[in-house]
Design a protein around this motif. Sequence first.
Motif, PDB file in Angstrom:
ATOM      1  N   VAL A  71     -10.507 -33.979   3.513  1.00 59.51           N
ATOM      2  CA  VAL A  71     -11.241 -34.733   4.755  1.00 59.51           C
ATOM      3  C   VAL A  71     -12.993 -34.694   4.324  1.00 59.51           C
ATOM      4  N   LEU A  72     -13.429 -33.741   3.572  1.00 58.31           N
ATOM      5  CA  LEU A  72     -14.650 -33.449   3.413  1.00 58.31           C
ATOM      6  C   LEU A  72     -15.099 -33.797   1.817  1.00 58.31           C
ATOM      7  N   ALA A  73     -14.326 -34.368   1.150  1.00 57.34           N
ATOM      8  CA  ALA A  73     -14.350 -34.779  -0.293  1.00 57.34           C
ATOM      9  C   ALA A  73     -15.620 -35.395  -0.645  1.00 57.34           C
ATOM     10  N   PRO A  74     -15.840 -36.618   0.051  1.00 58.36           N
ATOM     11  CA  PRO A  74     -16.945 -37.213  -0.300  1.00 58.36           C
ATOM     12  C   PRO A  74     -18.318 -36.584  -0.281  1.00 58.36           C
ATOM     13  N   GLU A  75     -18.696 -35.744   0.907  1.00 62.90           N
ATOM     14  CA  GLU A  75     -19.932 -35.183   1.113  1.00 62.90           C
ATOM     15  C   GLU A  75     -19.932 -33.963   0.136  1.00 62.90           C
ATOM     16  N   TRP A  76     -18.563 -33.300  -0.183  1.00 65.36           N
ATOM     17  CA  TRP A  76     -18.924 -31.985  -1.065  1.00 65.36           C
ATOM     18  C   TRP A  76     -19.220 -32.684  -2.466  1.00 65.36           C
ATOM     19  N   ALA A  77     -18.593 -33.761  -2.957  1.00 68.47           N
ATOM     20  CA  ALA A  77     -18.723 -34.387  -4.330  1.00 68.47           C
ATOM     21  C   ALA A  77     -20.446 -34.767  -4.254  1.00 68.47           C
ATOM     22  N   ALA A  78     -20.765 -35.383  -3.018  1.00 68.53           N
ATOM     23  CA  ALA A  78     -22.188 -35.879  -3.427  1.00 68.53           C
ATOM     24  C   ALA A  78     -23.050 -34.765  -3.343  1.00 68.53           C
ATOM     25  N   GLU A  79     -22.813 -33.487  -2.955  1.00 70.29           N
ATOM     26  CA  GLU A  79     -23.646 -32.271  -2.830  1.00 70.29           C
ATOM     27  C   GLU A  79     -23.265 -31.409  -4.262  1.00 70.29           C
ATOM     28  N   HIS A  80     -22.307 -31.704  -5.028  1.00 63.79           N
ATOM     29  CA  HIS A  80     -21.869 -30.892  -6.199  1.00 63.79           C
ATOM     30  C   HIS A  80     -21.651 -31.821  -7.345  1.00 63.79           C
ATOM     31  N   PRO A  81     -22.779 -32.575  -8.047  1.00 67.93           N
ATOM     32  CA  PRO A  81     -22.387 -33.493  -9.156  1.00 67.93           C
ATOM     33  C   PRO A  81     -21.709 -32.758 -10.386  1.00 67.93           C
ATOM     34  N   ASN A  82     -21.108 -33.305 -11.139  1.00 71.95           N
ATOM     35  CA  ASN A  82     -20.517 -32.515 -12.241  1.00 71.95           C
ATOM     36  C   ASN A  82     -21.751 -32.268 -13.280  1.00 71.95           C
ATOM     37  N   THR A  83     -21.462 -30.875 -13.750  1.00 71.23           N
ATOM     38  CA  THR A  83     -22.481 -30.378 -14.660  1.00 71.23           C
ATOM     39  C   THR A  83     -21.765 -29.664 -16.024  1.00 71.23           C
ATOM     40  N   LEU A  84     -20.357 -30.127 -15.972  1.00 72.04           N
ATOM     41  CA  LEU A  84     -19.633 -29.429 -17.309  1.00 72.04           C
ATOM     42  C   LEU A  84     -19.763 -30.502 -18.428  1.00 72.04           C
ATOM     43  N   PRO A  85     -19.734 -29.973 -19.545  1.00 75.67           N
ATOM     44  CA  PRO A  85     -20.081 -30.498 -20.735  1.00 75.67           C
ATOM     45  C   PRO A  85     -18.908 -31.608 -20.969  1.00 75.67           C
ATOM     46  N   SER A  86     -19.035 -32.457 -21.903  1.00 80.48           N
ATOM     47  CA  SER A  86     -18.188 -33.540 -22.177  1.00 80.48           C
ATOM     48  C   SER A  86     -17.194 -32.646 -23.322  1.00 80.48           C
ATOM     49  N   ARG A  87     -16.038 -32.971 -23.557  1.00 76.80           N
ATOM     50  CA  ARG A  87     -15.125 -32.518 -24.665  1.00 76.80           C
ATOM     51  C   ARG A  87     -14.286 -33.694 -25.325  1.00 76.80           C
ATOM     52  N   PRO A  88     -13.845 -33.446 -26.664  1.00 78.61           N
ATOM     53  CA  PRO A  88     -13.199 -34.495 -26.945  1.00 78.61           C
ATOM     54  C   PRO A  88     -11.788 -34.717 -26.113  1.00 78.61           C
ATOM     55  N   GLY A  89     -11.364 -36.016 -26.053  1.00 78.24           N
ATOM     56  CA  GLY A  89     -10.167 -36.116 -25.084  1.00 78.24           C
ATOM     57  C   GLY A  89      -9.197 -35.485 -25.495  1.00 78.24           C
ATOM     58  N   PRO A  90      -8.242 -35.555 -26.604  1.00 78.65           N
ATOM     59  CA  PRO A  90      -7.415 -34.572 -27.045  1.00 78.65           C
ATOM     60  C   PRO A  90      -7.443 -33.326 -26.829  1.00 78.65           C
ATOM     61  N   GLU A  91      -8.728 -32.509 -27.308  1.00 75.72           N
ATOM     62  CA  GLU A  91      -8.861 -31.333 -26.918  1.00 75.72           C
ATOM     63  C   GLU A  91      -8.490 -30.978 -25.423  1.00 75.72           C
ATOM     64  N   LEU A  92      -9.174 -31.757 -24.624  1.00 73.71           N
ATOM     65  CA  LEU A  92      -9.268 -31.493 -23.004  1.00 73.71           C
ATOM     66  C   LEU A  92      -7.617 -31.441 -22.756  1.00 73.71           C
ATOM     67  N   LEU A  93      -6.904 -32.582 -23.062  1.00 72.53           N
ATOM     68  CA  LEU A  93      -5.727 -32.804 -22.774  1.00 72.53           C
ATOM     69  C   LEU A  93      -4.958 -31.824 -23.208  1.00 72.53           C
ATOM     70  N   ARG A  94      -5.180 -31.440 -24.502  1.00 76.25           N
ATOM     71  CA  ARG A  94      -4.132 -30.353 -24.885  1.00 76.25           C
ATOM     72  C   ARG A  94      -4.461 -29.073 -23.972  1.00 76.25           C
ATOM     73  N   GLU A  95      -5.566 -28.708 -23.861  1.00 73.04           N
ATOM     74  CA  GLU A  95      -5.783 -27.368 -22.956  1.00 73.04           C
ATOM     75  C   GLU A  95      -5.250 -27.639 -21.715  1.00 73.04           C
ATOM     76  N   PHE A  96      -5.153 -28.524 -20.839  1.00 79.97           N
ATOM     77  CA  PHE A  96      -4.443 -28.928 -19.652  1.00 79.97           C
ATOM     78  C   PHE A  96      -3.036 -28.874 -19.875  1.00 79.97           C
ATOM     79  N   PHE A  97      -2.334 -29.168 -20.761  1.00 79.54           N
ATOM     80  CA  PHE A  97      -1.114 -29.091 -21.017  1.00 79.54           C
ATOM     81  C   PHE A  97      -0.575 -27.910 -21.291  1.00 79.54           C
ATOM     82  N   GLU A  98      -1.368 -27.171 -21.815  1.00 77.66           N
ATOM     83  CA  GLU A  98      -1.083 -25.718 -22.342  1.00 77.66           C
ATOM     84  C   GLU A  98      -1.178 -24.914 -21.210  1.00 77.66           C
TER      85      GLU A  98
END
Length: 268
Positions: A221-248
């Motif tokens: 219920v607070l998602a839009p305002e929270w996201a507006a106040e907290h922009p993503n600052t995480l570095p991008s990573r190769p897609g396969p690497e990111l996906l592999r870590e999620f599944f692990e």
Amino acid sequence: MSSEAQSTSGTATVDVELTIGNRRLNTKVTVPAGPTQLIDLLPIVDRVADAIVDSAVDEASQQGRTVSCKKGCGACCRQLVPISEVEARKIHDLVAGFDEPRKSHVMARFAEARKRLQESGMLDKLLARSEWDEDVFLEVGTAYFHQGIPCPFLEDESCSIHLDRPVTCREYLVTSPAANCACPRKDNIDLVPLPVKVWTTLARFDEGDPNSKYCRWVPLVLAPEWAAEHPNTLPSRPGPELLREFFERLAGQLPAPAATKPGNRNDA
């Protein structure tokens, strides 16, 4: 387990094998080969969550228990719904992309929900959620439900973003009578048990300890305002690497399949 094959289009095809209870999920997914953010992989995460839920529903059905959730039954859409931070940013972007007048209507519902929370004194509690333990979550969750605040996406007692709904919503299914959901208690709600909660894997993904008891989360219920106040600052990573870590990380929380004896069926 997963392996990827590069293609000339800048994408990678990943073969995914995942044990869910006594079943195996085998599928192929395509991800960007280059710089990728977790939000870009959410459609894949949703598919995995749906596969886990479908397996659990099949198990329940074999035990003679039928899911009572259906279109037009929106009682659970008045609960406090915890979602991961990455999904909060997805909700923000989803609403921002709505055409008018739908965008204004939905944002007005978010504003009305926030107003009601503030008037009831619950807003401050939600904003201090990092200090909660499990007992506080249950206490506030019960009080929240009694406020009767509908999800801003609830229309005609049905989810208006069903295909894009958060994983938490996908994972909430009951086999108890639908009427019980209007006044839920520990003794009158039978949830479909899941071998793992995908939403918590998402919520813990960017934390140092993926096995920590608690995780960062955002009230839907607070998602839009929270996201507006907290922009993503995480570095991008190769897609396969990111996906592999999620599944692990997901596989690390799944229980090992139980041995099955002739004539017996083990629950997932």
